[in-house]
Structure formats: structure tokens, C-alpha cells
Design an enzyme around this catalytic site. Sequence first.
Site, PDB file in Angstrom:
ATOM      1  N   SER A 188       0.918  -1.346  -0.098  1.00  0.00           N
ATOM      2  CA  SER A 188      -0.021   0.277  -0.139  1.00  0.00           C
ATOM      3  C   SER A 188       1.066   1.142   0.051  1.00  0.00           C
ATOM      4  CB  SER A 188      -0.945   0.133   1.259  1.00  0.00           C
ATOM      5  OG  SER A 188      -1.883   0.780   1.125  1.00  0.00           O
ATOM      6  N   ASP A 255     -16.198 -16.564 -12.634  1.00  0.00           N
ATOM      7  CA  ASP A 255     -15.262 -17.557 -12.038  1.00  0.00           C
ATOM      8  C   ASP A 255     -14.707 -18.666 -13.074  1.00  0.00           C
ATOM      9  OD1 ASP A 255     -14.125 -19.539 -10.522  1.00  0.00           O
ATOM     10  OD2 ASP A 255     -15.949 -20.237  -9.534  1.00  0.00           O
ATOM     11  N   ASP A 258     -11.551 -18.776 -16.587  1.00  0.00           N
ATOM     12  CA  ASP A 258     -10.267 -19.461 -16.806  1.00  0.00           C
ATOM     13  C   ASP A 258     -10.132 -20.786 -17.161  1.00  0.00           C
ATOM     14  OD1 ASP A 258     -11.027 -19.869 -14.240  1.00  0.00           O
ATOM     15  OD2 ASP A 258      -9.031 -19.663 -13.280  1.00  0.00           O
ATOM     16  N   ASP A 262     -13.490 -22.043  -9.106  1.00  0.00           N
ATOM     17  CA  ASP A 262     -12.541 -22.249  -7.856  1.00  0.00           C
ATOM     18  C   ASP A 262     -13.046 -21.124  -6.904  1.00  0.00           C
ATOM     19  OD1 ASP A 262     -11.381 -20.209  -9.313  1.00  0.00           O
ATOM     20  OD2 ASP A 262      -9.353 -21.000  -9.161  1.00  0.00           O
ATOM     21  N   ASP A 422      -8.269  -6.472  -4.699  1.00  0.00           N
ATOM     22  CA  ASP A 422      -7.875  -5.342  -4.059  1.00  0.00           C
ATOM     23  C   ASP A 422      -8.913  -4.253  -3.779  1.00  0.00           C
ATOM     24  OD1 ASP A 422      -6.539  -2.812  -2.896  1.00  0.00           O
ATOM     25  OD2 ASP A 422      -4.822  -3.564  -3.329  1.00  0.00           O
ATOM     26  N   HIS A 458      -6.814  -6.261  -0.393  1.00  0.00           N
ATOM     27  CA  HIS A 458      -5.912  -5.086  -0.086  1.00  0.00           C
ATOM     28  C   HIS A 458      -4.649  -5.549   0.761  1.00  0.00           C
ATOM     29  CE1 HIS A 458      -3.774  -1.160  -0.158  1.00  0.00           C
ATOM     30  NE2 HIS A 458      -4.011  -1.143   0.890  1.00  0.00           N
TER      31      HIS A 458
END
Length: 527
Positions: A188, A255, A258, A262, A422, A458
Site C-alpha cells: 500500500s 469464475d 479461466d 474455484d 484489492d 488489499h
Amino acid sequence: MALNTTMGGICAPSTFTAPQLFGTETLQIHAAIVQDFTMHSDISFRFTHPPITAQHLSFCNVTVAYTHPGIDDVVHVEVWLPATGWNSRLYAVGGGGFAPGRFYLSRGTMAGALAEGYATVTTDAGMGYDASPADPGSWALSSPGNVNLNLLQNFGSTSLNEQAIIAKSFIHDFYGQAPDYSYWNGCSQGGRQGLVIAQRYPNAYDGILAGATAPNMPQTMPYFYWPQQVMNELGEYPPACEIDAIVQASTTHCDSLDGIEDGLISDMDACLDSFDPFSQVGRVIDCDTFGDERPISSAAATVVNASWFGLTTEVGQRLFQGLNPGTVLTQNSAGVPLLAGTACSSDGACTGVGNPLGISWIRYFLVKDPDFDYTDVARDDFLRLVRQGIRELGSLVDADDADLSRLRDVGGKLITWHGLSDELISSRGTRAYYNDVSSLFPDVSSFYKHYEIPGLGHCSGGAGGSPTAMFEQLRAWVEEGVAPEDSPVSYQIGGTTWDRVVCPYPRRAVMEEGCGDEKAAECWRCV
């Protein structure tokens, strides 16, 4: 390494010489023995290490106070020096939010470093001990209407080089030798600091690990308020249940893009291209905010779309990239408001609840008035303030210089990483920075690697796993010349553990054909 003399005799102010830093004046050096130190350092402090507990350790805590004459500042650098077992290395830690260091988060990171034998260092950059990461009111303004530019420069860059020089000087005074290797680790604000060091002070550390980097702080900070600005303009503040439902729908839709279901979105580009938040308008959901059923509003879709697309002008020019689909927008697990937070009363009326980082930036660094009413600003005035902040403050806090030739030439190594979920800083900003560097250096992978981590929030948290082997991979790259490739992550979905790998961007992890176990790291490779 063990000291040849008693701890009490050597952990004294007289052991340490005033650092020779041009433009500074040492005010005081304080040294004290800390004994029986115990502190647990978990992932929220460690980021790129497994959890560890510092147990019953002794160290010399030496702190220097110094000033830049004529500026009337007082900066403190705090160094922890192990009494025994020093591994001949320096480990510097970064800050978070508006705290440059020397606050609870950096102390937790230092505890983990101490447990592994490092001498470790942090700085307050002149903001003071335990500076608030959310509220810079104690230091931001030198007077109403005037940003304290000297302290902001300390915060942005100057203190980082001074921190390294002072730490190495005290290490030499204490152990009689310089560290064999020096490392930076931060996320950060600490990630932005790591990029600044790579760009401006490449001799400071041999290896730099920088997470959630925010290369463009004057764009990042007002973006934290951007969804609230959109709600203010709409005059509508959708309850959290509607915004959360759209976010969950994006995860469900994306989801499997790809090839594996998962619980994570791994192919974020495909998700952004294929999922439209406005497709959810009118869908009836159970709303736990009010305990009823209601349709998702167009206002909720507008807010989510603005959060994903990013900070834009009236004509659609994007000033800053947005967050990714699947990312929590309303509040985190601790109840802290995020970018699209709202609060609703029992009668159904809702208001916006902004993230404190964005609000503080607007009040202190853009308008320069802590009492400013940020809830009633027209779009053109908001954008004028954003551009003003870029022009006035960019050179003090930006970390977007892609010319890393000096880092490459001195043999430094840089790893950046960013969670794709994030909930504060856009991962697309870090990717854009890496792309800028790679366009200048065909040999970029010889000194700089970047990783994107599906599901990670984050710096830590979220559904994805933390890159807990990454610091050791950096060490192996620096000390043994072994460049990192895939890095392991582990996470749980529905009580089931998934072991996976993340790959240096632009490579991505795919499952080996015929391997059979999608939950086993060895079934994944980088392509």
C-alpha cells in the site's frame, strides 16, 4: 551474530555516531535495551512471509531525532538491532495510508523481521509516532489553505533515503560491520514507497518488494471518493445489499472464464469484457440491509460501473483505472467503509459513507480546509480539484517514473505484486506501471518482476491466498542469482484448501492437461 560485549554496555547513545547526512542536523540519539520481547506477526503484518512469533527476544532499540535546518521539522528513525543471532542483513519496512511508518502496522512487520534475525528499521518522516493512517490532520497543513510541502516531501521521498543511510550507519556502529544485504518490504503506502526507492534511490537496498503500489498517488486518493461523488451527483445512495449482489454476480459469471471454478476471478480482462453490471438491474434479491426483497436499482449498477471503469471526466476521459469485478465495494470485514459505502435508516433512507482516505485527501491536500463540505461538489469542480492535486503535488509523491536504468545498472532487484480483488488500490495501475517499464527495457525480467494474485484483497485478506514465499524468492534472486518464477499461494473455498501458483506477469497459470488435481500446486504451470 552475537556481540562480543555485554548488551548493556553497547546499547547506549555513546555507541552511535550522528549520521552524516547533508542537509540534516542530529538532535538526539536514544538507545535502550528491550528484553523478553514477544509479538505475533501474522499475514496482515507479514504480507509475503508465513506468520511467525517473536518470542522472548532482546534487542537494542536505537532512535535518532533529526531535523532539516530551516524547515522546523523533527524526523525520527527507529532501528531494532538483535542482541544475538543477527543474520547480517537489514530489513526496512514501509507505512500505510498517511502513516509513513513507525505505527502499529510497521511494528508488527518489524517483529516478524526481528524473529528471523534481521536488523530492522522504520521512519515517521516527521509525522510523529503512531501517526494516523487515515487522518493526516496533525501534519498536512502548515496553516489554513497551505499544505505543509516540506513534510509532504519528507513523506513522499526524502525520508526513505535517509532511513536507509541511518540504519546502515547504526548497524555498523553496533556490530562493527555493514549489512551484507539490505531489503525493503512494504504494501500500500509501503508499496508506493518501494517504487520511489527503486526510481530515486536505487543504491539504498539490494532487493525491493512492493505490494499494492499506487504509482500515481494524486489520482489514487481522489479515486477513493469517486463512487461517493457519483452517488452525490445521482442523488441516490443504493443500500449495500444491491451493490454487493452485483459484485457477487460478477464473481459467479466470471469464475469459470479461466477454465476452473474455484471461487476466484483469474481472467480479469475477459470478465471486464463480458459482464455488464446493468444486466442486473431489476433482478429481485434478498436485501439483508432492510430484511426484505427488492429489485436491484439502476443507481446501484451506475455506482458499480463507475467503480470498475475508474475516475472519468464529463466526456469520458479516464484519469485513473478502477477496481476489478468481484471486489468488495461497500465495507470490509471490520466494518470500515470502502469506496461505495452507504448507511441506511429503518425508514429506508440511505446516505453515502466515504472511505476516510479519500475524504482526507480532498479536505487537506486539495481544498486545504479540514471543514470543507465534500458532499456538495459539482463534477467539474471535483475534476478541477483532482487536476490541481496532480499538478501541485505529483512531483512530491508520485512513483511513476518508468526509467529504472539506475536500478538495473547497480544490480538491484524489484518485485511488485497486487491482489486482483484489492478493495482500495487498482491493480491495473501497477500493471500499467510494469508495462511502461517493460516498454523501455527488453531485459526487464532480469531485474523486475510483477505478480497478479487472484482473489487477494488489499495487501492481505479476501478469498485468495497471500504470496508467503515471495520474500524468500527475492532473497534468492539477490543473493544467489536465482530469479523467481511461479510463486505458491494457498487459500480455502468452502472448507477446501486449494494450492496454486501465481506467475510473473504477463504469464499466467494454467492447469497441466491430465494432471487431474486442480487443487494441487504441481498441476499448474506458467505460460
